[in-house]
Design a protein around this motif. Structure first.
Motif, PDB file in Angstrom:
ATOM      1  N   ARG A 119     -55.240 -34.342  43.617  1.00  0.00           N
ATOM      2  CA  ARG A 119     -55.849 -34.089  42.298  1.00  0.00           C
ATOM      3  C   ARG A 119     -56.882 -35.170  42.014  1.00  0.00           C
ATOM      4  NH1 ARG A 119     -54.248 -30.590  37.924  1.00  0.00           N
ATOM      5  NH2 ARG A 119     -56.023 -30.778  36.518  1.00  0.00           N
ATOM      6  N   GLU A 120     -58.144 -34.802  42.093  1.00  0.00           N
ATOM      7  CA  GLU A 120     -59.226 -35.769  41.912  1.00  0.00           C
ATOM      8  C   GLU A 120     -59.234 -36.321  40.490  1.00  0.00           C
ATOM      9  OE1 GLU A 120     -64.023 -35.972  42.371  1.00  0.00           O
ATOM     10  OE2 GLU A 120     -62.876 -34.658  43.688  1.00  0.00           O
ATOM     11  N   GLY A 121     -59.367 -37.636  40.393  1.00  0.00           N
ATOM     12  CA  GLY A 121     -59.457 -38.293  39.099  1.00  0.00           C
ATOM     13  C   GLY A 121     -58.131 -38.544  38.418  1.00  0.00           C
ATOM     14  N   ALA A 122     -57.008 -38.201  39.076  1.00  0.00           N
ATOM     15  CA  ALA A 122     -55.694 -38.422  38.467  1.00  0.00           C
ATOM     16  C   ALA A 122     -55.448 -39.921  38.294  1.00  0.00           C
ATOM     17  CB  ALA A 122     -54.594 -37.801  39.321  1.00  0.00           C
ATOM     18  N   VAL A 123     -54.932 -40.284  37.127  1.00  0.00           N
ATOM     19  CA  VAL A 123     -54.664 -41.683  36.806  1.00  0.00           C
ATOM     20  C   VAL A 123     -53.242 -41.832  36.274  1.00  0.00           C
ATOM     21  CG1 VAL A 123     -57.063 -42.335  36.326  1.00  0.00           C
ATOM     22  CG2 VAL A 123     -55.642 -41.416  34.492  1.00  0.00           C
ATOM     23  N   VAL A 124     -52.739 -43.059  36.349  1.00  0.00           N
ATOM     24  CA  VAL A 124     -51.424 -43.375  35.798  1.00  0.00           C
ATOM     25  C   VAL A 124     -51.626 -44.194  34.533  1.00  0.00           C
ATOM     26  CG1 VAL A 124     -49.267 -44.652  36.156  1.00  0.00           C
ATOM     27  CG2 VAL A 124     -50.268 -43.349  38.032  1.00  0.00           C
ATOM     28  N   TYR A 125     -50.963 -43.781  33.496  1.00  0.00           N
ATOM     29  CA  TYR A 125     -50.941 -44.524  32.233  1.00  0.00           C
ATOM     30  C   TYR A 125     -49.523 -45.041  32.062  1.00  0.00           C
ATOM     31  CZ  TYR A 125     -50.800 -45.324  27.184  1.00  0.00           C
ATOM     32  OH  TYR A 125     -50.638 -45.877  25.951  1.00  0.00           O
ATOM     33  N   SER A 126     -49.369 -46.347  31.934  1.00  0.00           N
ATOM     34  CA  SER A 126     -48.049 -46.940  31.786  1.00  0.00           C
ATOM     35  C   SER A 126     -48.063 -47.938  30.634  1.00  0.00           C
ATOM     36  CB  SER A 126     -47.639 -47.633  33.096  1.00  0.00           C
ATOM     37  OG  SER A 126     -46.333 -48.127  32.983  1.00  0.00           O
ATOM     38  N   PRO A 127     -47.638 -47.499  29.444  1.00  0.00           N
ATOM     39  CA  PRO A 127     -47.665 -48.370  28.268  1.00  0.00           C
ATOM     40  C   PRO A 127     -46.547 -49.408  28.223  1.00  0.00           C
ATOM     41  CG  PRO A 127     -46.786 -46.243  27.677  1.00  0.00           C
ATOM     42  CD  PRO A 127     -47.217 -46.148  29.114  1.00  0.00           C
ATOM     43  N   GLY A 128     -45.587 -49.330  29.120  1.00  0.00           N
ATOM     44  CA  GLY A 128     -44.503 -50.306  29.141  1.00  0.00           C
ATOM     45  C   GLY A 128     -43.520 -50.014  30.254  1.00  0.00           C
ATOM     46  N   THR A 129     -42.586 -50.907  30.464  1.00  0.00           N
ATOM     47  CA  THR A 129     -41.586 -50.753  31.521  1.00  0.00           C
ATOM     48  C   THR A 129     -40.807 -49.455  31.336  1.00  0.00           C
ATOM     49  OG1 THR A 129     -41.358 -53.143  31.678  1.00  0.00           O
ATOM     50  CG2 THR A 129     -39.595 -51.835  32.643  1.00  0.00           C
ATOM     51  N   GLY A 130     -40.755 -48.653  32.387  1.00  0.00           N
ATOM     52  CA  GLY A 130     -40.012 -47.406  32.352  1.00  0.00           C
ATOM     53  C   GLY A 130     -40.704 -46.276  31.621  1.00  0.00           C
ATOM     54  N   LYS A 153     -50.031 -31.461  27.765  1.00  0.00           N
ATOM     55  CA  LYS A 153     -50.609 -31.999  26.536  1.00  0.00           C
ATOM     56  C   LYS A 153     -51.961 -32.619  26.872  1.00  0.00           C
ATOM     57  CE  LYS A 153     -49.871 -35.597  23.064  1.00  0.00           C
ATOM     58  NZ  LYS A 153     -50.016 -34.862  21.826  1.00  0.00           N
ATOM     59  N   LEU A 154     -52.920 -32.492  25.965  1.00  0.00           N
ATOM     60  CA  LEU A 154     -54.235 -33.102  26.147  1.00  0.00           C
ATOM     61  C   LEU A 154     -54.297 -34.380  25.312  1.00  0.00           C
ATOM     62  CD1 LEU A 154     -56.590 -29.988  26.001  1.00  0.00           C
ATOM     63  CD2 LEU A 154     -55.646 -31.142  28.005  1.00  0.00           C
ATOM     64  N   VAL A 155     -54.777 -35.460  25.942  1.00  0.00           N
ATOM     65  CA  VAL A 155     -54.902 -36.744  25.255  1.00  0.00           C
ATOM     66  C   VAL A 155     -56.320 -37.277  25.457  1.00  0.00           C
ATOM     67  CG1 VAL A 155     -52.466 -37.347  25.408  1.00  0.00           C
ATOM     68  CG2 VAL A 155     -53.987 -38.006  27.244  1.00  0.00           C
ATOM     69  N   SER A 156     -56.748 -38.101  24.516  1.00  0.00           N
ATOM     70  CA  SER A 156     -58.085 -38.674  24.576  1.00  0.00           C
ATOM     71  C   SER A 156     -58.087 -39.869  25.517  1.00  0.00           C
ATOM     72  CB  SER A 156     -58.505 -39.132  23.174  1.00  0.00           C
ATOM     73  OG  SER A 156     -59.655 -39.929  23.252  1.00  0.00           O
ATOM     74  N   ARG A 157     -59.097 -39.948  26.364  1.00  0.00           N
ATOM     75  CA  ARG A 157     -59.218 -41.061  27.308  1.00  0.00           C
ATOM     76  C   ARG A 157     -59.413 -42.387  26.576  1.00  0.00           C
ATOM     77  NH1 ARG A 157     -60.689 -41.805  32.750  1.00  0.00           N
ATOM     78  NH2 ARG A 157     -60.883 -39.585  33.055  1.00  0.00           N
ATOM     79  N   ARG A 158     -60.199 -42.379  25.508  1.00  0.00           N
ATOM     80  CA  ARG A 158     -60.515 -43.644  24.847  1.00  0.00           C
ATOM     81  C   ARG A 158     -59.338 -44.219  24.066  1.00  0.00           C
ATOM     82  NH1 ARG A 158     -64.366 -41.373  20.054  1.00  0.00           N
ATOM     83  NH2 ARG A 158     -62.590 -40.574  18.967  1.00  0.00           N
ATOM     84  N   SER A 159     -58.309 -43.421  23.792  1.00  0.00           N
ATOM     85  CA  SER A 159     -57.153 -43.942  23.069  1.00  0.00           C
ATOM     86  C   SER A 159     -56.156 -44.642  23.996  1.00  0.00           C
ATOM     87  CB  SER A 159     -56.448 -42.815  22.314  1.00  0.00           C
ATOM     88  OG  SER A 159     -55.875 -41.902  23.226  1.00  0.00           O
ATOM     89  N   LEU A 160     -56.418 -44.586  25.283  1.00  0.00           N
ATOM     90  CA  LEU A 160     -55.482 -45.141  26.264  1.00  0.00           C
ATOM     91  C   LEU A 160     -56.047 -46.403  26.905  1.00  0.00           C
ATOM     92  CD1 LEU A 160     -54.609 -41.772  27.990  1.00  0.00           C
ATOM     93  CD2 LEU A 160     -53.382 -42.871  26.133  1.00  0.00           C
ATOM     94  N   ARG A 161     -55.235 -47.395  27.043  1.00  0.00           N
ATOM     95  CA  ARG A 161     -55.634 -48.639  27.699  1.00  0.00           C
ATOM     96  C   ARG A 161     -54.824 -48.807  28.995  1.00  0.00           C
ATOM     97  NH1 ARG A 161     -59.589 -49.413  24.686  1.00  0.00           N
ATOM     98  NH2 ARG A 161     -59.397 -50.185  22.587  1.00  0.00           N
ATOM     99  N   GLY A 162     -55.440 -49.381  29.994  1.00  0.00           N
ATOM    100  CA  GLY A 162     -54.735 -49.705  31.232  1.00  0.00           C
ATOM    101  C   GLY A 162     -54.548 -48.553  32.192  1.00  0.00           C
ATOM    102  N   LEU A 163     -55.452 -47.603  32.192  1.00  0.00           N
ATOM    103  CA  LEU A 163     -55.361 -46.505  33.158  1.00  0.00           C
ATOM    104  C   LEU A 163     -55.626 -47.038  34.559  1.00  0.00           C
ATOM    105  CD1 LEU A 163     -57.320 -43.729  31.250  1.00  0.00           C
ATOM    106  CD2 LEU A 163     -54.863 -43.886  31.556  1.00  0.00           C
TER     107      LEU A 163
END
Length: 160
Positions: free
Chosen positions: A103-114, A141-151
């Motif tokens: 999946r091209e462009g797939a990223v991991v968002y991890s806001p904390g442990t677990g 679910k659709l989420v905004s890219r700019r609202s996420l940090r640490g992708l």
């Protein structure tokens, strides 16, 4: 017959299991004995982290990566210690890479442990949730890219 097979057959016979019982069946019975829940609470209480990881690994070996990710998505990591949460996260990331590596462009968002999610580009600039761990987001679910940090890129050596 090898020594390991002889030992397993002896253990199976001693434990009341028929000779020739597979190693997988013995492991399943061991997990059931260690993490047994009373029937009244089994439906209401989440499975232990160890049981979830075990079930996810079995599904992965059977080729059901979506099912394995779903098992880990259902794990209750709020009460887990940091070590258990990291163990579940490591298993989850491995499964996510296998499942979404193409999946091209797939990223991991991890806001904390677990807690983590695999997000993929969606037409219109948003990111679509593909898999989750320890988060309330539903898949799709659709989420905004700019609202996420640490992708971080999901694919090793990939770019965002």
């Amino acid at each position: 017959m090898t020594m390991a097979t002889t030992t397993m057959n002896t253990a199976a016979t001693t434990a009341g299991n028929p000779p020739g019982c597979s190693l997988e069946e013995l492991v399943d019975r061991l997990f059931e004995a260690l993490f047994r829940q009373e029937p009244a609470t089994a439906a209401t209480e989440p499975q232990s982290i160890a049981r979830c990881v075990h079930d996810a690994r079995r599904l992965r070996q059977a080729g059901d990566l979506d099912g394995a990710l779903e098992v880990l998505a259902g794990a209750d990591l709020k009460q887990a210690g940091e070590r258990e949460a990291r163990w579940a996260y490591g298993e989850w990331v491995d499964l996510a890479r296998r499942r979404f590596e193409d999946r091209e462009g797939a990223v991991v968002y991890s806001p904390g442990t677990g807690r983590a999610a695999v997000l993929a580009p969606h037409p219109g600039g948003a990111l679509e949730v593909m898999a989750v761990l320890g988060m309330r987001w539903p898949v799709a679910k659709l989420v905004s890219r700019r609202s996420l940090r640490g992708l971080r890129p999901l694919a090793k050596g990939g770019s965002q």
